[in-house]
Design a protein around this motif. Structure first.
Motif, PDB file in Angstrom:
ATOM      1  N   ASN A   1      -3.443   7.286  -3.410  1.00 14.71           N
ATOM      2  CA  ASN A   1      -2.839   5.912  -2.923  1.00 14.71           C
ATOM      3  C   ASN A   1      -2.833   4.649  -4.293  1.00 14.71           C
ATOM      4  O   ASN A   1      -3.528   4.998  -5.097  1.00 14.71           O
ATOM      5  CB  ASN A   1      -3.919   5.420  -1.976  1.00 14.71           C
ATOM      6  CG  ASN A   1      -5.415   5.354  -2.734  1.00 14.71           C
ATOM      7  OD1 ASN A   1      -5.684   3.950  -3.018  1.00 14.71           O
ATOM      8  ND2 ASN A   1      -6.178   6.242  -2.541  1.00 14.71           N
TER       9      ASN A   1
ATOM     10  N   ALA B   1       0.971  -1.317  -0.199  1.00 16.47           N
ATOM     11  CA  ALA B   1      -0.006  -0.151  -0.049  1.00 16.47           C
ATOM     12  C   ALA B   1       0.895   1.123   0.133  1.00 16.47           C
ATOM     13  O   ALA B   1       1.770   1.305   0.868  1.00 16.47           O
ATOM     14  CB  ALA B   1      -0.842  -0.146   1.206  1.00 16.47           C
TER      15      ALA B   1
ATOM     16  N   GLN C   1      -2.676   0.534  -4.434  1.00 12.99           N
ATOM     17  CA  GLN C   1      -2.551  -0.924  -3.806  1.00 12.99           C
ATOM     18  C   GLN C   1      -1.992  -2.042  -4.767  1.00 12.99           C
ATOM     19  O   GLN C   1      -2.826  -2.144  -5.813  1.00 12.99           O
ATOM     20  CB  GLN C   1      -3.822  -1.257  -3.165  1.00 12.99           C
ATOM     21  CG  GLN C   1      -4.344  -0.393  -2.137  1.00 12.99           C
ATOM     22  CD  GLN C   1      -5.731  -0.687  -1.423  1.00 12.99           C
ATOM     23  OE1 GLN C   1      -6.317  -1.772  -1.511  1.00 12.99           O
ATOM     24  NE2 GLN C   1      -6.167   0.445  -0.742  1.00 12.99           N
TER      25      GLN C   1
END
Length: 367
Positions: free
Chosen positions: A74, A58, A76
């Motif tokens: 972000n 992450a 992931q």
């Protein structure tokens, strides 16, 4: 006895992981770097995968100079392999550009997935359960441009390539003449309109999200089937007291045209109607209403209670209370990064049927 033994082993693994993460993420929270990286081994369980093992990474960061009014970007990265011989690899995330003038959401995945099919419609019995396998490449891109404060116009692109489908011939797929039971690919372009006042990308405690979109798939775009997908997603977050939050979601997923198997509406899974196997009920259209009450307990730990109702149907006019599905449950939260509200969640959901229940161990909130 065996079931409870498995659950005990899983809880021991979970508590050990939380202990390790607490030390690692505490150091990260004190760091001043723009880029925060968390990489950890994963031992997970869900109704669809049973036990699965792999690695998740992450990344959280700000593009350009950090601005408290701009939400955290972000990424992931996930790789999982399950005891059911399922392989899932994925890259997904959201980029928030300076002043949030542009937002880009992306998802790339490859999966080989032994799955289950019960037929189409809201009244399929448990005895219909039939196994099938598929191998799929999936790409989703959603770019948005700010029209005014909180308002965004977006452009969608979705590509899906079913490289291989294996099923029981003369079984449910053939009897119901399911569109897309042979290998196929679809490609579609669409538009979206969004109103978004949420204050956080991972676990907002105030604000509203209203997003509508349509995506048209056509042979002109290189698609094997012609159909249009419409989505309505309404979410609201209300802070009550002592940082407790009530979260609501009303979600509609509708298709018109020759909609293939993996583009059908699917009830169940880790993010919606928890307790049902993802795809336990499939059809062209879906409507779900769910709520969650989130309570911080101490430090990085929190608990939640959730519930939802929903159904699938072939025609939108048939979305009613007939054979309505419901689910409820609770779970635990552990904040991997308190400053960004990135949570590890452990949920147990219960549905309407005797077989409709299970554990979920995921990164990030359900909605």
């Amino acid at each position: 006895m065996i079931v409870w033994l498995k659950r005990a082993i899983f809880l021991c693994n979970l508590l050990s992981l939380i202990f390790l993460l607490s030390s690692a993420s505490a150091q990260q929270d004190s760091a001043q770097n723009k880029l925060h990286l968390l990489v950890l081994p994963v031992i997970a369980r869900s109704i669809e995968t049973s036990w699965s093992f792999g690695t998740v990474g992450a990344f959280t960061f700000h593009i350009g100079k950090k601005d408290s009014t701009v939400r955290t970007s972000n990424f992931q990265v996930l790789g999982l392999y399950s005891l059911k011989k399922q392989l899932i690899t994925a890259l997904n995330g959201t980029l928030y550009f300076p002043k949030e003038k542009y937002i880009l959401t992306e998802q790339f995945s490859f999966s080989f997935f032994p799955d289950k099919f019960w037929g189409l419609g809201k009244s399929t019995p448990d005895s219909n359960e039939e196994p099938y396998n598929f191998k799929q490449v999936y790409i989703y891109l959603h770019g948005q441009h700010a029209l005014a404060k909180y308002f965004y116009l977006g452009f969608l692109y979705e590509y899906q390539n079913l490289l291989k489908i294996e099923y029981q011939h003369a079984g449910l797929f053939d009897k119901e003449n399911v569109v897309g039971r042979k290998a196929y690919h679809v490609s579609g372009l669409g538009l979206s309109l969004m109103y978004d006042t949420r204050n956080n990308a991972f676990a907002p405690d105030k604000g509203v999200l209203l997003q509508t979109s349509f995506n048209h798939f056509d042979p002109i775009e290189g698609s094997d089937f012609s159909y249009t997908n419409y989505v309505v997603d309404l979410r609201s977050y209300i802070k009550t007291f002592k940082k407790q939050v009530i979260a609501f979601q009303a979600y509609g997923f509708f298709n018109n045209g020759d909609t293939p198997l993996r583009s059908l509406a699917s009830l169940g899974g880790a993010n919606s109607m928890r307790g049902y196997y993802a795809g336990r009920y499939r059809d062209k259209n879906l409507a779900v209403l769910q709520a969650e009450y989130r309570i911080p307990v101490i430090g990085r730990l929190g608990v939640v209670a959730f519930g939802g109702i929903g159904n699938v149907t072939n025609h939108p006019n048939d979305l009613n209370f007939d054979l309505l599905k419901y689910s409820y449950g609770g779970g635990m939260r552990f904040a991997l990064r308190k400053s960004e509200k990135l949570n590890l969640r452990f949920d147990y959901g219960i549905g309407k049927g005797k077989k409709d229940s299970g554990f979920y161990f995921q990164l990030g909130e359900a909605f």
